[in-house]
Design a protein around this motif. Structure first.
Motif, PDB file in Angstrom:
ATOM      1  N   LEU A  23       2.731 -16.189 -10.139  1.00  0.00           N
ATOM      2  CA  LEU A  23       2.344 -17.427 -10.816  1.00  0.00           C
ATOM      3  C   LEU A  23       2.174 -18.493  -9.743  1.00  0.00           C
ATOM      4  O   LEU A  23       3.081 -18.710  -8.935  1.00  0.00           O
ATOM      5  CB  LEU A  23       3.419 -17.855 -11.806  1.00  0.00           C
ATOM      6  N   ASP A  24       1.012 -19.138  -9.731  1.00  0.00           N
ATOM      7  CA  ASP A  24       0.722 -20.163  -8.728  1.00  0.00           C
ATOM      8  C   ASP A  24       0.259 -21.436  -9.417  1.00  0.00           C
ATOM      9  O   ASP A  24      -0.582 -21.393 -10.312  1.00  0.00           O
ATOM     10  CB  ASP A  24      -0.382 -19.682  -7.778  1.00  0.00           C
ATOM     11  N   ASN A  25       0.799 -22.576  -8.983  1.00  0.00           N
ATOM     12  CA  ASN A  25       0.365 -23.869  -9.501  1.00  0.00           C
ATOM     13  C   ASN A  25      -1.064 -24.134  -9.055  1.00  0.00           C
ATOM     14  O   ASN A  25      -1.409 -23.930  -7.887  1.00  0.00           O
ATOM     15  CB  ASN A  25       1.268 -24.993  -9.003  1.00  0.00           C
ATOM     16  N   ASP A  29     -13.114 -17.356 -25.551  1.00  0.00           N
ATOM     17  CA  ASP A  29     -13.214 -18.808 -25.659  1.00  0.00           C
ATOM     18  C   ASP A  29     -11.818 -19.386 -25.485  1.00  0.00           C
ATOM     19  O   ASP A  29     -11.033 -19.458 -26.432  1.00  0.00           O
ATOM     20  CB  ASP A  29     -13.816 -19.203 -27.008  1.00  0.00           C
ATOM     21  N   LEU A  30     -11.512 -19.781 -24.262  1.00  0.00           N
ATOM     22  CA  LEU A  30     -10.178 -20.264 -23.920  1.00  0.00           C
ATOM     23  C   LEU A  30     -10.202 -21.769 -23.703  1.00  0.00           C
ATOM     24  O   LEU A  30     -11.210 -22.328 -23.271  1.00  0.00           O
ATOM     25  CB  LEU A  30      -9.677 -19.554 -22.662  1.00  0.00           C
ATOM     26  N   PRO A  31      -9.093 -22.446 -23.988  1.00  0.00           N
ATOM     27  CA  PRO A  31      -9.041 -23.906 -23.832  1.00  0.00           C
ATOM     28  C   PRO A  31      -8.932 -24.304 -22.359  1.00  0.00           C
ATOM     29  O   PRO A  31      -7.850 -24.532 -21.831  1.00  0.00           O
ATOM     30  CB  PRO A  31      -7.794 -24.300 -24.620  1.00  0.00           C
ATOM     31  N   LEU A  32     -10.071 -24.390 -21.697  1.00  0.00           N
ATOM     32  CA  LEU A  32     -10.129 -24.790 -20.294  1.00  0.00           C
ATOM     33  C   LEU A  32     -10.995 -26.031 -20.155  1.00  0.00           C
ATOM     34  O   LEU A  32     -12.038 -26.144 -20.802  1.00  0.00           O
ATOM     35  CB  LEU A  32     -10.741 -23.673 -19.441  1.00  0.00           C
ATOM     36  N   TYR A  33     -10.553 -26.959 -19.311  1.00  0.00           N
ATOM     37  CA  TYR A  33     -11.338 -28.155 -19.050  1.00  0.00           C
ATOM     38  C   TYR A  33     -11.053 -28.611 -17.622  1.00  0.00           C
ATOM     39  O   TYR A  33     -10.051 -28.243 -17.012  1.00  0.00           O
ATOM     40  CB  TYR A  33     -11.029 -29.263 -20.066  1.00  0.00           C
ATOM     41  N   THR A  34     -11.942 -29.402 -17.089  1.00  0.00           N
ATOM     42  CA  THR A  34     -11.825 -29.891 -15.719  1.00  0.00           C
ATOM     43  C   THR A  34     -10.592 -30.795 -15.589  1.00  0.00           C
ATOM     44  O   THR A  34     -10.259 -31.542 -16.490  1.00  0.00           O
ATOM     45  CB  THR A  34     -13.100 -30.654 -15.330  1.00  0.00           C
ATOM     46  N   ASP A  35      -9.923 -30.695 -14.463  1.00  0.00           N
ATOM     47  CA  ASP A  35      -8.700 -31.436 -14.111  1.00  0.00           C
ATOM     48  C   ASP A  35      -7.481 -31.003 -14.925  1.00  0.00           C
ATOM     49  O   ASP A  35      -6.483 -31.723 -14.977  1.00  0.00           O
ATOM     50  CB  ASP A  35      -8.892 -32.953 -14.247  1.00  0.00           C
ATOM     51  N   GLN A  36      -7.511 -29.860 -15.519  1.00  0.00           N
ATOM     52  CA  GLN A  36      -6.375 -29.328 -16.270  1.00  0.00           C
ATOM     53  C   GLN A  36      -5.345 -28.759 -15.295  1.00  0.00           C
ATOM     54  O   GLN A  36      -5.695 -28.064 -14.340  1.00  0.00           O
ATOM     55  CB  GLN A  36      -6.870 -28.243 -17.226  1.00  0.00           C
ATOM     56  N   MET A  72      -0.926 -22.927 -14.372  1.00  0.00           N
ATOM     57  CA  MET A  72      -0.330 -21.955 -13.469  1.00  0.00           C
ATOM     58  C   MET A  72      -1.183 -20.698 -13.595  1.00  0.00           C
ATOM     59  O   MET A  72      -1.343 -20.168 -14.702  1.00  0.00           O
ATOM     60  CB  MET A  72       1.121 -21.669 -13.831  1.00  0.00           C
ATOM     61  N   VAL A  73      -1.731 -20.235 -12.505  1.00  0.00           N
ATOM     62  CA  VAL A  73      -2.610 -19.073 -12.508  1.00  0.00           C
ATOM     63  C   VAL A  73      -1.765 -17.806 -12.435  1.00  0.00           C
ATOM     64  O   VAL A  73      -0.879 -17.679 -11.591  1.00  0.00           O
ATOM     65  CB  VAL A  73      -3.602 -19.136 -11.328  1.00  0.00           C
ATOM     66  N   ILE A 129      -1.499 -20.310 -17.462  1.00  0.00           N
ATOM     67  CA  ILE A 129      -0.564 -20.988 -18.358  1.00  0.00           C
ATOM     68  C   ILE A 129      -0.946 -22.464 -18.364  1.00  0.00           C
ATOM     69  O   ILE A 129      -1.012 -23.093 -17.304  1.00  0.00           O
ATOM     70  CB  ILE A 129       0.896 -20.831 -17.888  1.00  0.00           C
ATOM     71  N   ASP A 130      -1.220 -22.992 -19.532  1.00  0.00           N
ATOM     72  CA  ASP A 130      -1.511 -24.414 -19.672  1.00  0.00           C
ATOM     73  C   ASP A 130      -0.180 -25.166 -19.571  1.00  0.00           C
ATOM     74  O   ASP A 130       0.703 -24.973 -20.406  1.00  0.00           O
ATOM     75  CB  ASP A 130      -2.198 -24.684 -21.008  1.00  0.00           C
ATOM     76  N   LYS A 131      -0.027 -25.999 -18.567  1.00  0.00           N
ATOM     77  CA  LYS A 131       1.240 -26.704 -18.356  1.00  0.00           C
ATOM     78  C   LYS A 131       1.534 -27.717 -19.454  1.00  0.00           C
ATOM     79  O   LYS A 131       2.686 -27.982 -19.757  1.00  0.00           O
ATOM     80  CB  LYS A 131       1.249 -27.395 -16.997  1.00  0.00           C
ATOM     81  N   GLN A 132       0.503 -28.283 -20.049  1.00  0.00           N
ATOM     82  CA  GLN A 132       0.708 -29.297 -21.079  1.00  0.00           C
ATOM     83  C   GLN A 132       1.268 -28.696 -22.357  1.00  0.00           C
ATOM     84  O   GLN A 132       2.161 -29.257 -22.986  1.00  0.00           O
ATOM     85  CB  GLN A 132      -0.610 -30.019 -21.369  1.00  0.00           C
ATOM     86  N   THR A 133       0.768 -27.527 -22.751  1.00  0.00           N
ATOM     87  CA  THR A 133       1.210 -26.906 -24.000  1.00  0.00           C
ATOM     88  C   THR A 133       2.190 -25.761 -23.782  1.00  0.00           C
ATOM     89  O   THR A 133       2.768 -25.254 -24.740  1.00  0.00           O
ATOM     90  CB  THR A 133       0.010 -26.368 -24.793  1.00  0.00           C
ATOM     91  N   SER A 134       2.358 -25.310 -22.551  1.00  0.00           N
ATOM     92  CA  SER A 134       3.211 -24.161 -22.195  1.00  0.00           C
ATOM     93  C   SER A 134       2.767 -22.871 -22.881  1.00  0.00           C
ATOM     94  O   SER A 134       3.581 -21.986 -23.134  1.00  0.00           O
ATOM     95  CB  SER A 134       4.678 -24.442 -22.514  1.00  0.00           C
ATOM     96  N   LYS A 135       1.488 -22.760 -23.178  1.00  0.00           N
ATOM     97  CA  LYS A 135       0.940 -21.524 -23.744  1.00  0.00           C
ATOM     98  C   LYS A 135       0.207 -20.781 -22.643  1.00  0.00           C
ATOM     99  O   LYS A 135      -0.364 -21.397 -21.744  1.00  0.00           O
ATOM    100  CB  LYS A 135      -0.028 -21.829 -24.891  1.00  0.00           C
ATOM    101  N   TYR A 136       0.248 -19.465 -22.742  1.00  0.00           N
ATOM    102  CA  TYR A 136      -0.461 -18.673 -21.743  1.00  0.00           C
ATOM    103  C   TYR A 136      -1.595 -17.900 -22.397  1.00  0.00           C
ATOM    104  O   TYR A 136      -1.550 -17.547 -23.563  1.00  0.00           O
ATOM    105  CB  TYR A 136       0.481 -17.746 -20.978  1.00  0.00           C
ATOM    106  N   TYR A 137      -2.638 -17.689 -21.594  1.00  0.00           N
ATOM    107  CA  TYR A 137      -3.862 -17.036 -22.048  1.00  0.00           C
ATOM    108  C   TYR A 137      -4.292 -16.013 -21.014  1.00  0.00           C
ATOM    109  O   TYR A 137      -4.213 -16.270 -19.809  1.00  0.00           O
ATOM    110  CB  TYR A 137      -4.990 -18.065 -22.228  1.00  0.00           C
ATOM    111  N   TYR A 138      -4.738 -14.873 -21.498  1.00  0.00           N
ATOM    112  CA  TYR A 138      -5.258 -13.839 -20.607  1.00  0.00           C
ATOM    113  C   TYR A 138      -6.768 -13.975 -20.501  1.00  0.00           C
ATOM    114  O   TYR A 138      -7.458 -14.096 -21.502  1.00  0.00           O
ATOM    115  CB  TYR A 138      -4.914 -12.439 -21.125  1.00  0.00           C
ATOM    116  N   THR A 139      -7.288 -13.957 -19.277  1.00  0.00           N
ATOM    117  CA  THR A 139      -8.732 -13.934 -19.068  1.00  0.00           C
ATOM    118  C   THR A 139      -9.235 -12.505 -18.987  1.00  0.00           C
ATOM    119  O   THR A 139     -10.423 -12.268 -19.083  1.00  0.00           O
ATOM    120  CB  THR A 139      -9.120 -14.670 -17.781  1.00  0.00           C
TER     121      THR A 139
END
Length: 173
Positions: free
Chosen positions: A16-18, A66-73, A76-77, A88-98
């Motif tokens: 996991l990398d920031n 269709d994943l919730p991605l936006y610029t400047d988000q 953690m990769v 992992i979206d740091k704001q919502t603490s949810k993780y998504y697989y690409t």
């Protein structure tokens, strides 16, 4: 954060990398439509993650997700060895697989072409060995079908094992 896990007697490194999303672009491409063929549309997403530790850019393209991605988000990769498999979206603490086909990505299980070749060889043998004419087609097709189903079952089992190990690890951290 890094950890190792084992699947199918092979060891993999999960990390996991920031990072920050510096570019996120979603677009669709249509295919087909010639003659009486239907038009098929595929969603693609181009994303560039920038590591907050090293400043390195990690571009990735994935499709049909269709994943919730936006610029400047802030994210953690998630990566296995050198492959980016999610975030992992740091704001919502949810993780998504690409990525969803880990067996193909990590070269686990047996390849499809080997299953097809084995099914064809066994089908030809079954055709020549069978004495009843009405069952020859069945003896020809059945091994190919069995090989294909075996391939799909093994692939599903490996993908499920990796997903459950990653889910357990992500819930703990």
């Amino acid at each position: 954060m890094k950890t190792n896990f084992e699947v199918a007697k092979k060891e993999f490194s999960f990390s996991l990398d920031n990072a920050r999303v510096i570019h996120a672009n979603k677009f669709t491409e249509a295919s087909g439509g010639w003659g009486s063929l239907p038009i098929n549309s595929t969603l693609y997403t181009d994303v560039v993650f920038r590591s907050q530790e090293s400043g390195a850019d990690w571009p990735i393209r994935f499709n049909n997700r269709d994943l919730p991605l936006y610029t400047d988000q802030e994210v953690m990769v998630m990566s296995i060895d050198q492959y980016i498999i999610g975030f992992i979206d740091k704001q919502t603490s949810k993780y998504y697989y690409t990525e969803t086909d880990f067996a193909y990505l990590l070269d686990l299980g047996f390849p499809l072409f080997k299953a097809v070749i084995a099914g064809i060889v066994l089908g030809v043998l079954g055709y020549f060995i069978s004495s009843e004419m009405k069952y020859r087609v069945l003896f020809c097709i059945a091994p190919l079908f069995i090989a294909w189903v075996s391939y799909l079952a093994k692939k599903w089992q490996i993908n499920r094992e990796i997903t459950s190990k990653l889910d357990d690890y992500l819930r703990e951290t």
